[in-house]
Design an enzyme around this catalytic site. Structure first.
Site, PDB file in Angstrom:
ATOM      1  N   ARG A 269       4.426   9.610   0.943  1.00 53.47           N
ATOM      2  CA  ARG A 269       4.415   8.726   2.116  1.00 53.47           C
ATOM      3  C   ARG A 269       5.808   8.156   2.387  1.00 53.47           C
ATOM      4  O   ARG A 269       6.498   7.729   1.467  1.00 53.47           O
ATOM      5  CB  ARG A 269       3.438   7.567   1.880  1.00 53.47           C
TER       6      ARG A 269
ATOM      7  N   LYS B 178      -5.983   0.990  -4.925  1.00 55.76           N
ATOM      8  CA  LYS B 178      -7.118   0.784  -4.016  1.00 55.76           C
ATOM      9  C   LYS B 178      -7.683   2.118  -3.518  1.00 55.76           C
ATOM     10  O   LYS B 178      -8.893   2.311  -3.510  1.00 55.76           O
ATOM     11  CB  LYS B 178      -6.707  -0.060  -2.797  1.00 55.76           C
TER      12      LYS B 178
ATOM     13  N   ARG C 268       6.733  -4.326   1.027  1.00 54.33           N
ATOM     14  CA  ARG C 268       5.263  -4.410   1.085  1.00 54.33           C
ATOM     15  C   ARG C 268       4.737  -5.386   0.038  1.00 54.33           C
ATOM     16  O   ARG C 268       3.770  -6.103   0.286  1.00 54.33           O
ATOM     17  CB  ARG C 268       4.669  -3.009   0.905  1.00 54.33           C
TER      18      ARG C 268
ATOM     19  N   ARG D  24       3.780   8.236  -6.322  1.00 53.19           N
ATOM     20  CA  ARG D  24       2.484   8.633  -5.740  1.00 53.19           C
ATOM     21  C   ARG D  24       2.646   9.833  -4.804  1.00 53.19           C
ATOM     22  O   ARG D  24       3.585   9.919  -4.027  1.00 53.19           O
ATOM     23  CB  ARG D  24       1.937   7.439  -4.964  1.00 53.19           C
TER      24      ARG D  24
ATOM     25  N   ARG E 256      -5.735  -7.946   5.711  1.00 47.39           N
ATOM     26  CA  ARG E 256      -4.471  -8.117   5.003  1.00 47.39           C
ATOM     27  C   ARG E 256      -3.787  -9.408   5.407  1.00 47.39           C
ATOM     28  O   ARG E 256      -2.695  -9.691   4.924  1.00 47.39           O
ATOM     29  CB  ARG E 256      -3.558  -6.945   5.358  1.00 47.39           C
TER      30      ARG E 256
HETATM   31  P1  AMP Z   1      -1.822   1.248   3.066  1.00 45.49           P
HETATM   32  O1  AMP Z   1      -2.148   2.683   3.179  1.00 45.49           O
HETATM   33  O2  AMP Z   1      -3.061   0.382   2.954  1.00 45.49           O
HETATM   34  O3  AMP Z   1      -0.822   0.947   1.989  1.00 45.49           O
HETATM   35  O4  AMP Z   1      -1.140   0.812   4.444  1.00 45.49           O
HETATM   36  C1  AMP Z   1       0.078   1.405   4.850  1.00 45.49           C
HETATM   37  C2  AMP Z   1       0.734   0.581   5.945  1.00 45.49           C
HETATM   38  O5  AMP Z   1      -0.120   0.515   7.088  1.00 45.49           O
HETATM   39  C3  AMP Z   1       1.015  -0.871   5.588  1.00 45.49           C
HETATM   40  O6  AMP Z   1       2.227  -1.050   4.888  1.00 45.49           O
HETATM   41  C4  AMP Z   1       1.082  -1.497   6.988  1.00 45.49           C
HETATM   42  O7  AMP Z   1       2.289  -1.183   7.651  1.00 45.49           O
HETATM   43  C5  AMP Z   1      -0.035  -0.760   7.708  1.00 45.49           C
HETATM   44  N1  AMP Z   1      -1.348  -1.435   7.542  1.00 45.49           N
HETATM   45  C6  AMP Z   1      -2.447  -0.946   6.896  1.00 45.49           C
HETATM   46  N2  AMP Z   1      -3.461  -1.819   6.940  1.00 45.49           N
HETATM   47  C7  AMP Z   1      -2.994  -2.907   7.612  1.00 45.49           C
HETATM   48  C8  AMP Z   1      -3.549  -4.156   7.975  1.00 45.49           C
HETATM   49  N3  AMP Z   1      -4.802  -4.485   7.635  1.00 45.49           N
HETATM   50  N4  AMP Z   1      -2.760  -5.023   8.666  1.00 45.49           N
HETATM   51  C9  AMP Z   1      -1.508  -4.708   9.023  1.00 45.49           C
HETATM   52  N5  AMP Z   1      -0.908  -3.556   8.704  1.00 45.49           N
HETATM   53  C10 AMP Z   1      -1.639  -2.650   8.006  1.00 45.49           C
END
Ligand code: AMP
Length: 211
Positions: A155, A13, A166, A127, A88
């Site tokens: 990360r 993404k 996740r 990554r 999400r």
């Molecule tokens: P990402 O960078 O999109 O993979 O997001 C990393 C982490 O941020 C996720 O595993 C969640 O812990 C948190 N997070 C990001 N976006 C959301 C969302 N829309 N709702 C809840 N948690 C989120």
């Protein structure tokens, strides 16, 4: 253009969002990037979110919904935006829908990047991101130039254990948003396996010429 990118962790993404926002001159809003920045700054929201993120759990809806609905009201979103990582959960999708109806605007497309589960762990664990340019690399599939390797960031939630949590959360919490957008007739499915350039072309094709 107002659009959403949906897909499991490691679907690509972030990589695709960076390319698409340039093509369509829209603002990129990554909920994960915003939460990571808040955690780094040590704001109250960031401290609250950080604990969930590290474990690969979702941050509570009320925290994320408020953050994103405020963000899309900013002037740079008037020309359009791409949401990456939000919504999400079904309550997040419903809150976004209500806010957009209230603002008199509509979503143009929801792009679902599909990648089978067995590929996701390796993609996320390998990554690395460049804090200077924001570029995303993969140690095996998109190796970074040698001179920047030392500054790259891995990360804390890109460990095998957190990625598996996740992925499970994606299936239990995020997939229910798919029928929500399918019913609205704006869901576009894209095969997310293959070369990143080819995937960008597939996304552009579904956005510009239909499914
Ligand atoms: P990402 O960078 O999109 O993979 O997001 C990393 C982490 O941020 C996720 O595993 C969640 O812990 C948190 N997070 C990001 N976006 C959301 C969302 N829309 N709702 C809840 N948690 C989120």
């Amino acid at each position: 253009m107002r659009m959403i990118l949906v897909g499991p962790p490691g679907a690509g993404k972030g990589t695709q969002a960076a390319r698409l926002v340039e093509r369509y001159s829209i603002t990129h809003i990554s909920s994960g990037d915003m939460l990571r920045a808040a955690a780094k700054e040590g704001t109250a929201l960031g401290v609250q979110a950080g604990g969930f993120m590290k474990l690969g759990k979702l941050v509570p809806d009320e925290v994320v919904i408020g953050m994103i609905l405020e963000r899309i009201k900013k002037p740079d979103c008037a020309k359009g935006f791409m949401l990456d990582g939000f919504p999400r959960t079904r309550p997040q999708a419903e809150a976004l829908d209500a806010a957009m109806v209230a603002a008199g605007v509509a979503l143009d497309a929801v792009v679902l990047i599909e990648v089978p589960d067995p590929l996701l762990e390796e993609r996320a664990v390998g990554r690395r991101s460049d804090p200077v340019t924001g570029a995303i690399y993969h140690l095996k599939y998109n190796p970074p130039p040698a001179e920047i390797v030392d500054r790259l960031v891995h990360r804390p939630d890109d460990t095998a254990e957190a990625v598996n949590t996740r992925v499970q959360k994606y299936h239990s919490e995020t997939s229910p948003i798919i029928p929500f957008y399918l019913d609205k007739g704006i869901l576009k499915r894209v095969d997310g396996v293959g070369d990143p350039d080819a995937i960008t072309q597939r996304i552009i094709a579904v956005l510009e010429t239909g499914p």
